[in-house]
Design a protein around this motif. Structure first.
Motif, PDB file in Angstrom:
ATOM      1  N   PHE A   4      32.983  37.612  30.965  1.00 54.01           N
ATOM      2  CA  PHE A   4      33.643  38.761  31.582  1.00 54.01           C
ATOM      3  C   PHE A   4      33.573  39.990  30.677  1.00 54.01           C
ATOM      4  O   PHE A   4      33.189  41.082  31.113  1.00 54.01           O
ATOM      5  CB  PHE A   4      35.107  38.426  31.900  1.00 54.01           C
ATOM      6  CG  PHE A   4      35.880  39.597  32.440  1.00 54.01           C
ATOM      7  CD1 PHE A   4      35.789  39.945  33.778  1.00 54.01           C
ATOM      8  CD2 PHE A   4      36.691  40.359  31.605  1.00 54.01           C
ATOM      9  CE1 PHE A   4      36.493  41.031  34.278  1.00 54.01           C
ATOM     10  CE2 PHE A   4      37.397  41.448  32.098  1.00 54.01           C
ATOM     11  CZ  PHE A   4      37.297  41.784  33.443  1.00 54.01           C
ATOM     12  N   THR A   8      31.398  43.313  31.367  1.00 55.47           N
ATOM     13  CA  THR A   8      32.113  44.583  31.537  1.00 55.47           C
ATOM     14  C   THR A   8      31.529  45.657  30.627  1.00 55.47           C
ATOM     15  O   THR A   8      31.206  46.761  31.072  1.00 55.47           O
ATOM     16  CB  THR A   8      33.616  44.410  31.235  1.00 55.47           C
ATOM     17  OG1 THR A   8      34.174  43.481  32.167  1.00 55.47           O
ATOM     18  CG2 THR A   8      34.361  45.733  31.347  1.00 55.47           C
ATOM     19  N   LEU A  46      31.069  44.696  44.399  1.00 57.28           N
ATOM     20  CA  LEU A  46      31.317  43.244  44.491  1.00 57.28           C
ATOM     21  C   LEU A  46      30.219  42.560  45.293  1.00 57.28           C
ATOM     22  O   LEU A  46      29.689  41.522  44.868  1.00 57.28           O
ATOM     23  CB  LEU A  46      32.684  42.976  45.132  1.00 57.28           C
ATOM     24  CG  LEU A  46      33.880  43.026  44.207  1.00 57.28           C
ATOM     25  CD1 LEU A  46      35.181  42.973  45.007  1.00 57.28           C
ATOM     26  CD2 LEU A  46      33.832  41.896  43.186  1.00 57.28           C
ATOM     27  N   ALA A  50      27.523  40.261  43.340  1.00 58.69           N
ATOM     28  CA  ALA A  50      27.592  38.831  43.671  1.00 58.69           C
ATOM     29  C   ALA A  50      26.194  38.318  44.025  1.00 58.69           C
ATOM     30  O   ALA A  50      25.780  37.244  43.563  1.00 58.69           O
ATOM     31  CB  ALA A  50      28.560  38.588  44.824  1.00 58.69           C
ATOM     32  N   THR A 123      23.014  42.758  35.834  1.00 57.33           N
ATOM     33  CA  THR A 123      23.824  41.701  36.441  1.00 57.33           C
ATOM     34  C   THR A 123      22.984  40.452  36.691  1.00 57.33           C
ATOM     35  O   THR A 123      23.461  39.333  36.478  1.00 57.33           O
ATOM     36  CB  THR A 123      24.481  42.197  37.745  1.00 57.33           C
ATOM     37  OG1 THR A 123      25.274  43.349  37.445  1.00 57.33           O
ATOM     38  CG2 THR A 123      25.355  41.128  38.374  1.00 57.33           C
ATOM     39  N   ILE A 134      31.388  33.757  38.418  1.00 60.01           N
ATOM     40  CA  ILE A 134      32.469  34.631  38.881  1.00 60.01           C
ATOM     41  C   ILE A 134      32.916  35.572  37.765  1.00 60.01           C
ATOM     42  O   ILE A 134      33.234  36.737  38.017  1.00 60.01           O
ATOM     43  CB  ILE A 134      33.662  33.818  39.458  1.00 60.01           C
ATOM     44  CG1 ILE A 134      34.690  34.736  40.126  1.00 60.01           C
ATOM     45  CG2 ILE A 134      34.336  32.984  38.383  1.00 60.01           C
ATOM     46  CD1 ILE A 134      34.264  35.269  41.452  1.00 60.01           C
ATOM     47  N   ALA A 135      32.905  35.108  36.519  1.00 57.04           N
ATOM     48  CA  ALA A 135      33.297  35.965  35.390  1.00 57.04           C
ATOM     49  C   ALA A 135      32.286  37.084  35.201  1.00 57.04           C
ATOM     50  O   ALA A 135      32.656  38.220  34.884  1.00 57.04           O
ATOM     51  CB  ALA A 135      33.432  35.138  34.114  1.00 57.04           C
ATOM     52  N   VAL A 137      30.304  38.404  37.637  1.00 56.73           N
ATOM     53  CA  VAL A 137      30.440  39.338  38.772  1.00 56.73           C
ATOM     54  C   VAL A 137      31.698  40.190  38.617  1.00 56.73           C
ATOM     55  O   VAL A 137      31.655  41.407  38.811  1.00 56.73           O
ATOM     56  CB  VAL A 137      30.434  38.578  40.117  1.00 56.73           C
ATOM     57  CG1 VAL A 137      30.755  39.509  41.282  1.00 56.73           C
ATOM     58  CG2 VAL A 137      29.077  37.908  40.333  1.00 56.73           C
ATOM     59  N   LEU A 138      32.805  39.563  38.256  1.00 55.24           N
ATOM     60  CA  LEU A 138      34.033  40.340  38.051  1.00 55.24           C
ATOM     61  C   LEU A 138      33.891  41.299  36.871  1.00 55.24           C
ATOM     62  O   LEU A 138      34.355  42.439  36.925  1.00 55.24           O
ATOM     63  CB  LEU A 138      35.229  39.416  37.857  1.00 55.24           C
ATOM     64  CG  LEU A 138      35.662  38.619  39.088  1.00 55.24           C
ATOM     65  CD1 LEU A 138      36.799  37.658  38.747  1.00 55.24           C
ATOM     66  CD2 LEU A 138      36.040  39.530  40.241  1.00 55.24           C
ATOM     67  N   THR A 141      31.536  44.181  37.867  1.00 61.92           N
ATOM     68  CA  THR A 141      32.247  45.036  38.824  1.00 61.92           C
ATOM     69  C   THR A 141      33.309  45.869  38.101  1.00 61.92           C
ATOM     70  O   THR A 141      33.443  47.068  38.360  1.00 61.92           O
ATOM     71  CB  THR A 141      32.894  44.182  39.939  1.00 61.92           C
ATOM     72  OG1 THR A 141      31.848  43.473  40.615  1.00 61.92           O
ATOM     73  CG2 THR A 141      33.650  45.042  40.924  1.00 61.92           C
ATOM     74  N   PHE A 142      34.022  45.253  37.191  1.00 61.86           N
ATOM     75  CA  PHE A 142      35.032  45.984  36.420  1.00 61.86           C
ATOM     76  C   PHE A 142      34.365  47.079  35.583  1.00 61.86           C
ATOM     77  O   PHE A 142      34.872  48.201  35.483  1.00 61.86           O
ATOM     78  CB  PHE A 142      35.834  45.016  35.538  1.00 61.86           C
ATOM     79  CG  PHE A 142      37.010  45.652  34.854  1.00 61.86           C
ATOM     80  CD1 PHE A 142      38.027  46.262  35.578  1.00 61.86           C
ATOM     81  CD2 PHE A 142      37.102  45.637  33.465  1.00 61.86           C
ATOM     82  CE1 PHE A 142      39.114  46.850  34.938  1.00 61.86           C
ATOM     83  CE2 PHE A 142      38.179  46.224  32.819  1.00 61.86           C
ATOM     84  CZ  PHE A 142      39.189  46.827  33.558  1.00 61.86           C
TER      85      PHE A 142
END
Length: 188
Positions: A4, A8, A46, A50, A123, A134-135, A137-138, A141-142
């Protein structure tokens, strides 16, 4: 948490001066409705990230770790070089003309602008390198939201104070280091 935080940071840096950041500025100036624009950026990012992250994870599974180490290393070094080329918004009039509403115009424009963009390619690479997906993608996105939401709210003032060329050079350096580390197999 590592996936994550790295995702980021990389995407937030890569987004500085990027065409989608310029698109955020154009949308904010054109519509003067920041919240639907911010929500549109979030939804579009998102969806796009994703798909990109899943593509990276699939490529990793199909190619195997040795091949992916080289692909990732070369990809990150290519991203470093790409960061040194400033983006411009190709056509400010390319926004949908129909009365879709600010939110839908933003989702549509951002999703399309992000296709093949630096942050989407980053990404894909991050999705191939880190678990859980998921980490990534989040995180990406963040990172996009960190770079774009302030532009929507304070765009003109920010662009006059932030030395975008310096941000591009720092981001290029980070991508180059990540590329070399991947080629050397550090962290594998």
């Amino acid at each position: 948490m590592e996936a994550f935080l790295i995702s980021t940071g990389i995407v937030a840096l890569a987004e500085m001066g990027d065409k989608t950041q310029l698109l955020a500025l154009v949308l904010a100036a054109r519509f003067r409705r920041p919240w639907p624009i911010v929500w549109g950026i979030l939804v579009a990012t998102l969806l796009n990230h994703a798909i990109a992250g899943a593509a990276g994870a699939w490529i990793m599974a199909a190619a195997g770790p040795n091949v992916m180490r080289w692909v990732l290393g070369v990809s990150f070094i290519a991203m470093a070089l790409w960061m040194l080329i400033p983006d411009k918004l190709d056509d400010e009039n390319a926004l949908p003309k129909r009365q879709m509403g600010v939110f839908l115009v933003t989702v549509w424009a951002f999703f399309l602008a992000e296709m093949g963009d630096k942050t989407q390619i980053a990404t894909v690479a991050l999705g191939a390198q880190y678990d859980p997906l998921i980490a990534v993608v989040l995180g990406t996105t963040f990172g996009m939201m960190l770079a774009n939401a302030p532009v929507v709210f304070f765009g003109d003032a920010i662009t006059r104070k932030v030395p975008i060329a310096l941000v591009h050079r720092v981001a290029a350096g980070i991508f180059a280091v990540l590329g070399v580390l991947a080629l050397l197999g550090v962290g594998s």
